[in-house]
Structure formats: structure tokens, C-alpha cells
Design an enzyme around this catalytic site. Structure first.
Site, PDB file in Angstrom:
ATOM      1  N   CYS A 101      -0.414   4.141   2.272  1.00 16.45           N
ATOM      2  CA  CYS A 101      -0.156   3.917   3.702  1.00 16.45           C
ATOM      3  C   CYS A 101       1.315   4.172   4.052  1.00 16.45           C
ATOM      4  CB  CYS A 101      -0.476   2.478   4.107  1.00 16.45           C
ATOM      5  SG  CYS A 101      -1.974   1.803   3.424  1.00 16.45           S
ATOM      6  N   ASP A 102       2.234   3.740   3.182  1.00 16.23           N
ATOM      7  CA  ASP A 102       3.642   3.637   3.600  1.00 16.23           C
ATOM      8  C   ASP A 102       4.629   4.524   2.851  1.00 16.23           C
ATOM      9  OD1 ASP A 102       2.869   1.727   5.453  1.00 16.23           O
ATOM     10  OD2 ASP A 102       3.117   0.071   4.050  1.00 16.23           O
TER      11      ASP A 102
ATOM     12  N   CYS B 168       0.838  -1.205   0.000  1.00 16.07           N
ATOM     13  CA  CYS B 168       0.000   0.000   0.000  1.00 16.07           C
ATOM     14  C   CYS B 168       0.871   1.252   0.000  1.00 16.07           C
ATOM     15  CB  CYS B 168      -0.910  -0.012   1.225  1.00 16.07           C
ATOM     16  SG  CYS B 168      -1.865   1.500   1.421  1.00 16.07           S
TER      17      CYS B 168
END
Ligand code: NAP
Length: 310
Positions: A134-135, A131
Site C-alpha cells: 500500500c505505502d 502494508c
């Protein structure tokens, strides 16, 4: 006892909950994690009709979710582990409780595939990610590799190039599968480069991802990619496709390669059970088609309940 349970809170499930709530059915939306499904992790949605420019998946989902809630859909976060769907009353058993309904819409979507090479599992969250939204921020100024050649890999590689020092796409063929407009943007991005015809054989790292072995599938030659000494680590984002989250219904619902078979009204082989969105066998998996499936399934479920005097 609910009139309808919608299993899965992505675009298909939220759209089904909205339509069913608006039809004054008592609706429960069950979701195992965060509302939104795969698309909530997408950095930018360019092709959902009516979305403003640069809209993120998260922001589109926030509006869809608020809209479904406005029409009365109840919501419970639980992981369903067993389903009894054959009778007039369908029962879903979860970790927190059991839920009964007269009609069920399965909108469980799909989940990211893993490479399956040694080291991958151990290094998830320590350099390996599925993701970018997200990261990406963890890799500010570092080197990042992206595996895959489809729309997700290339779009997310472009997003990662806003954070990383350098982004390299590793693809198993010598041509991208991604659509032309996404490909064109990738080839024009100076921070992006490509390693063609290659797969990852092994990931290594003591605490953080430090090196990996690549194999050129045409020549058979293996090479080692190691983190820059000053960085000590690099990122590896995997976007090699998805698999349908249909395990709960194996042996119950008719499927092809794990995708649930429906008619054009989203009805499955079990009366009162409908499927919508990416978990269904279909040709185009997009937010717009998931939302459309959800609407059709809800209207069909409403008719099914009406025929039974509900
Ligand atoms: P995808 O289209 O199935 O692409 C998967 C990519 O990973 C392919 O390039 C494939 O290589 C490669 N791959 C598969 N298994 C692999 C393995 N074991 N090792 C290495 N590489 C592997 O998946 P996706 O990109 O996640 O997209 C899923 C669906 O969502 C598609 O329908 C896509 O169009 C849609 N989507 C649309 C948008 C958009 O419209 N903006 C954005 C994201 C996703 P090959 O090419 O050699 O098969």
C-alpha cells in the site's frame, strides 16, 4: 435466510464461497473492508501452487474473487458487530443490516500486531505503516526501517528496497525467523542492512515521523535514529506478527490464544458453525492451507445442511 454465510473475504472465505456456490447453496460472503484479507497486501506470492512468477497478492485475490462470484456467491460489505450462533438459525448483525443463515463459516483471518510504543498510533499513515504494497511508493528515495524478523518482515523489506534508498531491518534477536530462501535473498540485497537485538521504545514526529529511540535488549543502551536532514522523515514498516480476528466469538466458540479450535472437518463446538483459515488453530498459515480449509468447511457445511433437509 441464506443456506450459508461466509464471514471474511480472504483466501479461506473465497474458497468456501466458491465450493458452496458450486454446490448450489445460497451463499452470502460478508466482508468488512476490501476483499482479499492480509494476503491482498502481499507484494509477491511465490508459493501458491500454479501461480505465475512475480504474482502479487492483489492479482491472485482478483482471480479467486471472480471465480467465487461466477458460482453465484452474493457479496455484502458490512462490519459485523454481534453474532447469535447457537440456534438453528444464525443471525449476524452489522452496521448496515442483519443477516440470517442456517450454517456459518468463520473466515475472519487475522490482523497485524502493533508495537505498542508511544507515538506509534499518532504516526500511522504519517510514516508508520503495516502494508508495504500500500505505502512503499510514498518512500521512493527515502530511508525505511522494517520491524520484525519473520517471513513478512523480510519479504516486505526486500520489496521496499525497490523503492527506498536504504532499508534497515530492526529485529529483537540476532537471528531471523524467516525461512532460509527468504533469508538468503535478504543477505544478498545490498540495500538491506540490520540492527540486531533491538526494539523500538518511542516514535516521534510533528506531522511526520522524524525520529525514534531504539533499545538494545542485550546491553540496555538506547540510541536515537533521526531522519536525514534533507529528507525530513523516514518510513517505519511494522511486521511483528498477527493476531486472530475472533473477538466476535469470544465466550462462544472454543479457542486457544484467540485461535478457534475445530476438528479436521473445520467444525467448531457449535453445530452449524465452522471456522477456516488463519483464524483457526493450526500449524501452517499459508494461502494454500487457508484455501484448503475453506473447501473442507464448505463441503462439511453442505453435509450439515443436507442432514437437516436443506
Ligand atoms: P511471525 O512469523 O510471527 O514473525 C513475527 C516476527 O516479529 C518475529 O521475528 C518476532 O520475533 C517479531 N516480533 C514479535 N513480536 C514483536 C515485538 N513486540 N517487538 C518486536 N518484534 C516482535 O509473523 P509474520 O512474519 O507476519 O508471519 C505470519 C505467518 O505468515 C507465518 O506463519 C509465516 O510463515 C507466514 N508467511 C509466509 C510467507 C511465505 O511463505 N512467503 C510470507 C509471509 C508470511 P522473534 O523471531 O524473536 O519471535
Amino acid at each position: 435466510m441464506y443456506d450459508l454465510i461466509v464471514l471474511g473475504g480472504g483466501p479461506a472465505g473465497l474458497s468456501a464461497a466458491l465450493y458452496a456456490g458450486r454446490a448450489r447453496l445460497s451463499v452470502l460472503l460478508l466482508e468488512k473492508g476490501v476483499i482479499g484479507g492480509q494476503i491482498a497486501q502481499s507484494s509477491e506470492i511465490e508459493n501458491y501452487p500454479g501461480s505465475p512468477p512475480h504474482e502479487s497478492g492483489e492479482s491472485l485475490i482478483a482471480r479467486m474473487s471472480a471465480q467465487a462470484e461466477r458460482f453465484g456467491a452474493e457479496r455484502i460489505i458490512d462490519t459485523i458487530t454481534a453474532v447469535s450462533a447457537e440456534g438453528e438459525t444464525k443471525v449476524l448483525t452489522g452496521v448496515k443490516g442483519s443477516y440470517a443463515c442456517r450454517a456459518l463459516i468463520v473466515a475472519t483471518g487475522n490482523a497485524p500486531l502493533q508495537i505498542g510504543c508511544p507515538g506509534e498510533r499518532e504516526l500511522i499513515g504519517k510514516g508508520v505503516s503495516y502494508c508495504a504494497t500500500c505505502d512503499a511508493a510514498f518512500f521512493e528515495g527515502l530511508e525505511v526501517y522494517v520491524v520484525g524478523g519473520g517471513d513478512s518482515a523480510v519479504e516486505e523489506a526486500l520489496y521496499l528496497s525497490k523503492f527506498a534508498r536504504k532499508v534497515t531491518i530492526i529485529h529483537r534477536r540476532d537471528a531471523l525467523r524467516a525461512t532460509k530462501c527468504i533469508r538468503d535473498r535478504a543477505f544478498a540485497e545490498p540495500k538491506l542492512s540490520f540492527i540486531w537485538d533491538s526494539v523500538i521504545e518511542e516514535l516521534r514526529g510533528d506531522g511526520l515521523l522524524e525520529s525514534m529511540t531504539l533499545r538494545n535488549i542485550k546491553t540496555g543502551v538506547t540510541t536515537t535514529v533521526a531522519a536525514d536532514e534533507a529528507d525530513g522523515t523516514f518510513g517505519l514498516f511494522v511486521f511483528i506478527g498477527l493476531h486472530p480476528a475472533s473477538e466476535l466469538f469470544a465466550g462462544k466458540l472454543d479457542m486457544e490464544n484467540g485461535y478457534i479450535l475445530t476438528d479436521e472437518d473445520m467444525a467448531t463446538n457449535i453445530p452449524g458453525v465452522f471456522a477456516a483459515g488463519d483464524v483457526r488453530k493450526k500449524t501452517l498459515r499459508q494461502v494454500v492451507t487457508a484455501a484448503a480449509d475453506g473447501a473442507v468447511a464448505a463441503v462439511r457445511a453442505e453435509k450439515y445442511l443436507e442432514e437437516r433437509g436443506v
